[in-house]
Design a protein around this motif. Structure first.
Motif, PDB file in Angstrom:
ATOM      1  N   MET A   1     -55.016  25.239  29.679  1.00  0.00           N
ATOM      2  CA  MET A   1     -56.139  26.043  30.146  1.00  0.00           C
ATOM      3  C   MET A   1     -57.450  25.475  29.608  1.00  0.00           C
ATOM      4  SD  MET A   1     -56.681  30.141  29.802  1.00  0.00           S
ATOM      5  CE  MET A   1     -57.543  30.127  28.249  1.00  0.00           C
ATOM      6  N   ASP A   2     -58.426  25.331  30.490  1.00  0.00           N
ATOM      7  CA  ASP A   2     -59.696  24.769  30.049  1.00  0.00           C
ATOM      8  C   ASP A   2     -60.874  25.714  30.200  1.00  0.00           C
ATOM      9  OD1 ASP A   2     -59.847  24.768  32.809  1.00  0.00           O
ATOM     10  OD2 ASP A   2     -60.626  22.734  32.979  1.00  0.00           O
ATOM     11  N   SER A   3     -60.658  26.882  30.819  1.00  0.00           N
ATOM     12  CA  SER A   3     -61.797  27.767  31.089  1.00  0.00           C
ATOM     13  C   SER A   3     -61.335  29.186  31.415  1.00  0.00           C
ATOM     14  CB  SER A   3     -62.622  27.217  32.260  1.00  0.00           C
ATOM     15  OG  SER A   3     -61.784  26.959  33.369  1.00  0.00           O
ATOM     16  N   ILE A   4     -62.265  30.140  31.227  1.00  0.00           N
ATOM     17  CA  ILE A   4     -62.009  31.545  31.540  1.00  0.00           C
ATOM     18  C   ILE A   4     -63.157  32.046  32.409  1.00  0.00           C
ATOM     19  CG2 ILE A   4     -61.609  33.854  30.632  1.00  0.00           C
ATOM     20  CD1 ILE A   4     -60.801  32.562  27.969  1.00  0.00           C
ATOM     21  N   ILE A   5     -62.809  32.597  33.570  1.00  0.00           N
ATOM     22  CA  ILE A   5     -63.794  33.182  34.476  1.00  0.00           C
ATOM     23  C   ILE A   5     -63.639  34.692  34.406  1.00  0.00           C
ATOM     24  CG2 ILE A   5     -64.704  33.216  36.823  1.00  0.00           C
ATOM     25  CD1 ILE A   5     -63.186  30.580  37.320  1.00  0.00           C
ATOM     26  N   PHE A   6     -64.737  35.389  34.139  1.00  0.00           N
ATOM     27  CA  PHE A   6     -64.703  36.833  33.961  1.00  0.00           C
ATOM     28  C   PHE A   6     -65.315  37.571  35.151  1.00  0.00           C
ATOM     29  CE2 PHE A   6     -64.728  35.305  29.576  1.00  0.00           C
ATOM     30  CZ  PHE A   6     -63.834  36.150  28.947  1.00  0.00           C
ATOM     31  N   ASP A   7     -64.715  38.693  35.493  1.00  0.00           N
ATOM     32  CA  ASP A   7     -65.402  39.739  36.242  1.00  0.00           C
ATOM     33  C   ASP A   7     -66.424  40.349  35.281  1.00  0.00           C
ATOM     34  OD1 ASP A   7     -65.841  41.859  38.219  1.00  0.00           O
ATOM     35  OD2 ASP A   7     -64.642  43.113  36.890  1.00  0.00           O
ATOM     36  N   LEU A   8     -67.340  41.182  35.785  1.00  0.00           N
ATOM     37  CA  LEU A   8     -68.349  41.777  34.904  1.00  0.00           C
ATOM     38  C   LEU A   8     -68.103  43.263  34.669  1.00  0.00           C
ATOM     39  CD1 LEU A   8     -70.875  41.542  33.228  1.00  0.00           C
ATOM     40  CD2 LEU A   8     -72.236  41.583  35.322  1.00  0.00           C
ATOM     41  N   ASP A   9     -68.339  44.100  35.681  1.00  0.00           N
ATOM     42  CA  ASP A   9     -68.186  45.548  35.513  1.00  0.00           C
ATOM     43  C   ASP A   9     -66.718  45.910  35.277  1.00  0.00           C
ATOM     44  OD1 ASP A   9     -70.854  45.617  36.071  1.00  0.00           O
ATOM     45  OD2 ASP A   9     -70.663  46.551  38.046  1.00  0.00           O
ATOM     46  N   LEU A 155     -63.516  22.387  37.023  1.00  0.00           N
ATOM     47  CA  LEU A 155     -62.485  23.042  36.208  1.00  0.00           C
ATOM     48  C   LEU A 155     -61.096  22.652  36.708  1.00  0.00           C
ATOM     49  CD1 LEU A 155     -64.087  26.601  35.940  1.00  0.00           C
ATOM     50  CD2 LEU A 155     -64.553  24.547  34.589  1.00  0.00           C
ATOM     51  N   GLU A 156     -60.182  22.450  35.781  1.00  0.00           N
ATOM     52  CA  GLU A 156     -58.837  22.014  36.142  1.00  0.00           C
ATOM     53  C   GLU A 156     -57.779  23.086  35.949  1.00  0.00           C
ATOM     54  OE1 GLU A 156     -57.932  18.425  34.089  1.00  0.00           O
ATOM     55  OE2 GLU A 156     -59.489  17.258  35.114  1.00  0.00           O
ATOM     56  N   ASN A 157     -57.993  23.982  34.973  1.00  0.00           N
ATOM     57  CA  ASN A 157     -56.940  24.964  34.684  1.00  0.00           C
ATOM     58  C   ASN A 157     -57.548  26.286  34.197  1.00  0.00           C
ATOM     59  OD1 ASN A 157     -54.345  25.951  34.374  1.00  0.00           O
ATOM     60  ND2 ASN A 157     -54.111  25.123  32.313  1.00  0.00           N
ATOM     61  N   PRO A 158     -58.301  26.973  35.064  1.00  0.00           N
ATOM     62  CA  PRO A 158     -58.939  28.230  34.655  1.00  0.00           C
ATOM     63  C   PRO A 158     -58.020  29.441  34.828  1.00  0.00           C
ATOM     64  CG  PRO A 158     -59.595  27.711  36.875  1.00  0.00           C
ATOM     65  CD  PRO A 158     -58.692  26.577  36.417  1.00  0.00           C
ATOM     66  N   VAL A 176     -55.587  30.948  40.970  1.00  0.00           N
ATOM     67  CA  VAL A 176     -55.647  30.890  39.508  1.00  0.00           C
ATOM     68  C   VAL A 176     -54.893  32.082  38.905  1.00  0.00           C
ATOM     69  CG1 VAL A 176     -57.860  29.699  39.582  1.00  0.00           C
ATOM     70  CG2 VAL A 176     -57.826  32.182  39.379  1.00  0.00           C
ATOM     71  N   PRO A 177     -54.341  31.933  37.701  1.00  0.00           N
ATOM     72  CA  PRO A 177     -53.658  33.042  37.026  1.00  0.00           C
ATOM     73  C   PRO A 177     -54.618  34.196  36.765  1.00  0.00           C
ATOM     74  CG  PRO A 177     -53.139  30.954  35.969  1.00  0.00           C
ATOM     75  CD  PRO A 177     -54.254  30.677  36.920  1.00  0.00           C
TER      76      PRO A 177
END
Length: 205
Positions: A1-9, A155-158, A176-177
């Motif tokens: 894993m190379d990154s984390i993408i977040f929702d906000l609310d 990104l390769e594995n977010p 993505v997971p």
């Protein structure tokens, strides 16, 4: 894993009190609407795009009038959020400090243009995030915006962290997971990971 993408609310913060106050102020001033919104009203729209929210709140109005009203609500909301902020979930900054030392961090939300910037402006957390996206800026779905951020930043594995079924569906569309933030606003039965508290991300990753 190379990154984390977040929702906000419902994932990084709870902005409902601030948003509710700003929207009710706007509604009081708009001649085409005569109602007051509640926190429960807001909860049922979390994770949806603005045109979907307008259909839920103002079904009696035409599509054109719905857009006019929501545009006005947004006009009032963005500066109000920037000036008043929202309720950050416990230990958010400490968690972001920890995660940002190991991973690149991003935000993809179904919000209008200017909303993520308002979150950044009040809480001064933009230093932790490399990029963000929303349909207010692109006109794309959340899944497409996740893909856009992945491609734009190489990104390769977010993974994607969110709290609603819509978030889960978007993560699946982007391939993505999905990490289900159980403490948020929604219910999700299909996920790769689950967290009870935001700080669980430090243990999980």
């Amino acid at each position: 894993m190379d990154s984390i993408i977040f929702d906000l609310d419902g994932t990084l913060w709870d902005p409902r009190e601030t948003v509710l106050t700003s929207w009710n102020k706007a509604i009081e001033q708009h001649p085409k609407v005569d109602k007051q919104l509640t926190l429960e009203d807001l909860k049922q729209t979390m994770g949806k795009q603005m045109h979907e929210i307008s259909q839920i709140f103002f079904p009696e109005l035409s599509i054109e009038d719905q857009k006019e009203v929501m545009d006005y609500l947004t006009e009032i909301e963005i500066p109000y959020v920037a000036e008043n902020g929202g309720e950050l979930y416990p230990a958010l900054e400490d968690t972001l400090i920890y995660l940002s030392e190991k991973y690149r961090l991003f935000i993809v939300s179904n919000c209008q243009e200017g909303y993520i910037e308002a979150f950044y402006q009040y809480h001064k957390l933009d230093r932790f995030f490399d990029d963000f996206e929303n349909p207010g800026r692109t006109g794309l779905s959340k899944g497409e915006n996740i893909k856009l951020v992945i491609e734009r930043n190489g990104l390769e594995n977010p993974v994607y962290v969110g709290d609603t079924q819509g978030d889960r569906d978007a993560a699946r569309k982007a391939g993505v997971p999905f990490v289900f933030a159980k403490y948020g606003f929604g219910e999700v039965n299909d996920f790769e990971y689950e967290i009870e508290h935001l700080t669980d991300l430090k243990r999980l990753f």
